[in-house]
Design a protein around this motif. Structure first.
Motif, PDB file in Angstrom:
ATOM      1  N   ARG A  95       0.775  -1.346   0.051  1.00 62.15           N
ATOM      2  CA  ARG A  95      -0.110   0.022   0.021  1.00 62.15           C
ATOM      3  C   ARG A  95       0.901   1.254  -0.204  1.00 62.15           C
ATOM      4  N   LEU A  96       1.963   1.177   0.645  1.00 63.11           N
ATOM      5  CA  LEU A  96       2.939   2.371   0.726  1.00 63.11           C
ATOM      6  C   LEU A  96       3.415   2.589  -0.554  1.00 63.11           C
ATOM      7  N   ALA A  97       3.907   1.519  -1.339  1.00 62.11           N
ATOM      8  CA  ALA A  97       4.361   1.718  -2.544  1.00 62.11           C
ATOM      9  C   ALA A  97       3.343   2.086  -3.668  1.00 62.11           C
ATOM     10  N   LYS A  98       2.093   1.757  -3.477  1.00 56.90           N
ATOM     11  CA  LYS A  98       1.128   2.074  -4.466  1.00 56.90           C
ATOM     12  C   LYS A  98       0.858   3.947  -4.069  1.00 56.90           C
ATOM     13  N   GLU A  99       1.021   4.411  -2.897  1.00 55.81           N
ATOM     14  CA  GLU A  99       1.008   5.509  -2.601  1.00 55.81           C
ATOM     15  C   GLU A  99       2.012   6.519  -2.838  1.00 55.81           C
ATOM     16  N   VAL A 100       3.133   5.890  -3.126  1.00 53.66           N
ATOM     17  CA  VAL A 100       4.315   6.640  -3.520  1.00 53.66           C
ATOM     18  C   VAL A 100       4.089   6.584  -5.226  1.00 53.66           C
ATOM     19  N   ARG A 101       3.507   5.848  -5.634  1.00 53.64           N
ATOM     20  CA  ARG A 101       3.368   5.504  -7.184  1.00 53.64           C
ATOM     21  C   ARG A 101       4.318   4.866  -7.721  1.00 53.64           C
ATOM     22  N   VAL A 102       4.834   3.736  -7.180  1.00 54.30           N
ATOM     23  CA  VAL A 102       5.932   2.711  -7.361  1.00 54.30           C
ATOM     24  C   VAL A 102       5.494   1.869  -8.457  1.00 54.30           C
ATOM     25  N   ALA A 103       6.079   1.763  -9.798  1.00 55.68           N
ATOM     26  CA  ALA A 103       5.664   0.834 -10.701  1.00 55.68           C
ATOM     27  C   ALA A 103       6.457  -0.546 -10.631  1.00 55.68           C
ATOM     28  N   LYS A 104       7.701  -0.465 -10.138  1.00 57.76           N
ATOM     29  CA  LYS A 104       8.393  -1.815 -10.244  1.00 57.76           C
ATOM     30  C   LYS A 104       8.788  -2.068  -8.766  1.00 57.76           C
ATOM     31  N   ILE A 105       8.561  -3.096  -8.397  1.00 52.22           N
ATOM     32  CA  ILE A 105       8.814  -3.385  -6.820  1.00 52.22           C
ATOM     33  C   ILE A 105       9.543  -4.948  -6.970  1.00 52.22           C
ATOM     34  N   ILE A 106      10.293  -5.058  -5.788  1.00 58.83           N
ATOM     35  CA  ILE A 106      10.790  -6.494  -5.463  1.00 58.83           C
ATOM     36  C   ILE A 106      10.474  -6.307  -4.055  1.00 58.83           C
ATOM     37  N   VAL A 107       9.860  -7.450  -3.444  1.00 55.53           N
ATOM     38  CA  VAL A 107       9.276  -7.394  -2.049  1.00 55.53           C
ATOM     39  C   VAL A 107      10.417  -8.581  -1.410  1.00 55.53           C
ATOM     40  N   PHE A 108      11.086  -8.277  -0.206  1.00 54.03           N
ATOM     41  CA  PHE A 108      11.911  -9.197   0.654  1.00 54.03           C
ATOM     42  C   PHE A 108      11.251  -9.431   1.541  1.00 54.03           C
ATOM     43  N   SER A 109      11.052 -10.603   2.108  1.00 53.30           N
ATOM     44  CA  SER A 109      10.748 -11.172   3.299  1.00 53.30           C
ATOM     45  C   SER A 109      11.394 -12.200   3.864  1.00 53.30           C
ATOM     46  N   ASP A 110      11.571 -12.432   5.216  1.00 54.45           N
ATOM     47  CA  ASP A 110      12.416 -13.534   5.908  1.00 54.45           C
ATOM     48  C   ASP A 110      11.275 -14.510   5.893  1.00 54.45           C
ATOM     49  N   SER A 111      10.113 -14.629   5.695  1.00 48.79           N
ATOM     50  CA  SER A 111       9.197 -15.899   5.973  1.00 48.79           C
ATOM     51  C   SER A 111       9.276 -16.655   4.654  1.00 48.79           C
ATOM     52  N   GLN A 112       9.668 -17.567   4.538  1.00 45.83           N
ATOM     53  CA  GLN A 112       9.597 -18.756   3.503  1.00 45.83           C
ATOM     54  C   GLN A 112       8.358 -19.187   3.170  1.00 45.83           C
ATOM     55  N   VAL A 113       7.407 -19.214   4.265  1.00 46.03           N
ATOM     56  CA  VAL A 113       5.970 -19.854   4.040  1.00 46.03           C
ATOM     57  C   VAL A 113       5.563 -18.625   3.138  1.00 46.03           C
ATOM     58  N   ILE A 114       5.608 -17.522   3.659  1.00 44.75           N
ATOM     59  CA  ILE A 114       4.632 -16.448   2.826  1.00 44.75           C
ATOM     60  C   ILE A 114       5.355 -16.192   1.426  1.00 44.75           C
ATOM     61  N   THR A 115       6.521 -16.303   1.452  1.00 44.41           N
ATOM     62  CA  THR A 115       7.100 -15.836   0.079  1.00 44.41           C
ATOM     63  C   THR A 115       7.065 -17.168  -0.965  1.00 44.41           C
ATOM     64  N   THR A 116       6.925 -18.408  -0.418  1.00 44.05           N
ATOM     65  CA  THR A 116       6.684 -19.530  -1.285  1.00 44.05           C
ATOM     66  C   THR A 116       5.043 -19.700  -1.530  1.00 44.05           C
ATOM     67  N   GLN A 117       4.252 -19.112  -0.807  1.00 44.99           N
ATOM     68  CA  GLN A 117       2.666 -19.025  -0.961  1.00 44.99           C
ATOM     69  C   GLN A 117       2.538 -17.927  -2.107  1.00 44.99           C
ATOM     70  N   LEU A 118       3.370 -16.880  -2.201  1.00 41.12           N
ATOM     71  CA  LEU A 118       2.953 -15.738  -3.086  1.00 41.12           C
ATOM     72  C   LEU A 118       3.558 -16.210  -4.316  1.00 41.12           C
ATOM     73  N   ASN A 119       4.473 -16.801  -4.373  1.00 43.51           N
ATOM     74  CA  ASN A 119       5.063 -17.352  -5.745  1.00 43.51           C
ATOM     75  C   ASN A 119       4.570 -18.719  -6.248  1.00 43.51           C
ATOM     76  N   GLU A 120       3.450 -19.003  -5.483  1.00 42.42           N
ATOM     77  CA  GLU A 120       2.629 -20.090  -5.803  1.00 42.42           C
ATOM     78  C   GLU A 120       3.212 -21.503  -5.942  1.00 42.42           C
ATOM     79  N   THR A 121       4.219 -21.671  -4.955  1.00 38.75           N
ATOM     80  CA  THR A 121       4.996 -22.907  -4.718  1.00 38.75           C
ATOM     81  C   THR A 121       4.204 -23.760  -3.655  1.00 38.75           C
ATOM     82  N   TYR A 122       3.720 -23.096  -2.610  1.00 37.93           N
ATOM     83  CA  TYR A 122       2.936 -23.589  -1.459  1.00 37.93           C
ATOM     84  C   TYR A 122       1.630 -23.027  -1.847  1.00 37.93           C
ATOM     85  N   GLN A 123       0.661 -23.927  -1.108  1.00 41.28           N
ATOM     86  CA  GLN A 123      -0.856 -23.431  -0.923  1.00 41.28           C
ATOM     87  C   GLN A 123      -1.117 -22.902   0.419  1.00 41.28           C
TER      88      GLN A 123
END
Length: 157
Positions: A95-123
């Motif tokens: 939401r912050l990135a959207k407010e600043v009108r960011v077009a290209k983003i790379i999101v980093f997280s230390d949660s392997q569960v969350i990142t693999t769910q978002l990359n559609e490896t885990y359900q």
């Protein structure tokens, strides 16, 4: 401070202290920076959320290649699990990135569960986690380019 009040009162001026200076900096930055945003700039979002019995919250850092950065700390006023706090951190960063009108983003997280769910490896099987996953994927699709990467906890601070 008192000296300024006395000096200004001689000129029929009144000094008023500014109480919300931190949020004013962010508002000024957004107002100034969003007008010159370039589509080629890649922004990195570092997100971390945590929860325990006493409290939960998130830390979000949004930075670009020119070393411009915004740090946001959030305290959640509602009970969350640790994974919910991590998803809330991710959503706050997007939401912050959207407010600043960011077009290209790379999101980093230390949660392997969350990142693999978002990359559609885990359900996500839990109904609440499915809702968080769907909302986060929706937010990611609103960017011109978006990528989610897992990083170690040491690199996410």
């Amino acid at each position: 401070m008192l000296q300024w009040v006395v000096e200004l009162s001689k000129c029929d001026l009144k000094y008023e202290t500014r109480t919300i200076i931190k949020s004013q900096y962010l508002t000024d930055f957004l107002a100034e920076y969003t007008g010159v945003q370039r589509d080629s700039t890649v922004w990195h979002i570092f997100v971390d959320g945590s929860s325990n019995k006493a409290r939960s919250g998130a830390r979000i850092i949004l930075e670009n290649e020119e070393e411009t950065w915004i740090e946001l700390l959030r305290k959640f006023e509602f009970p969350t699990s640790n994974y919910q706090a991590k998803y809330e951190a991710m959503l706050a960063g997007l939401r912050l990135a959207k407010e600043v009108r960011v077009a290209k983003i790379i999101v980093f997280s230390d949660s392997q569960v969350i990142t693999t769910q978002l990359n559609e490896t885990y359900q996500a099987k839990d109904p609440n986690m499915k809702k968080y996953l769907e909302e986060t994927l929706e937010q990611l699709t609103q960017s011109q380019e978006a990528e989610v990467r897992h990083i170690t906890r040491e690199l996410n601070s």
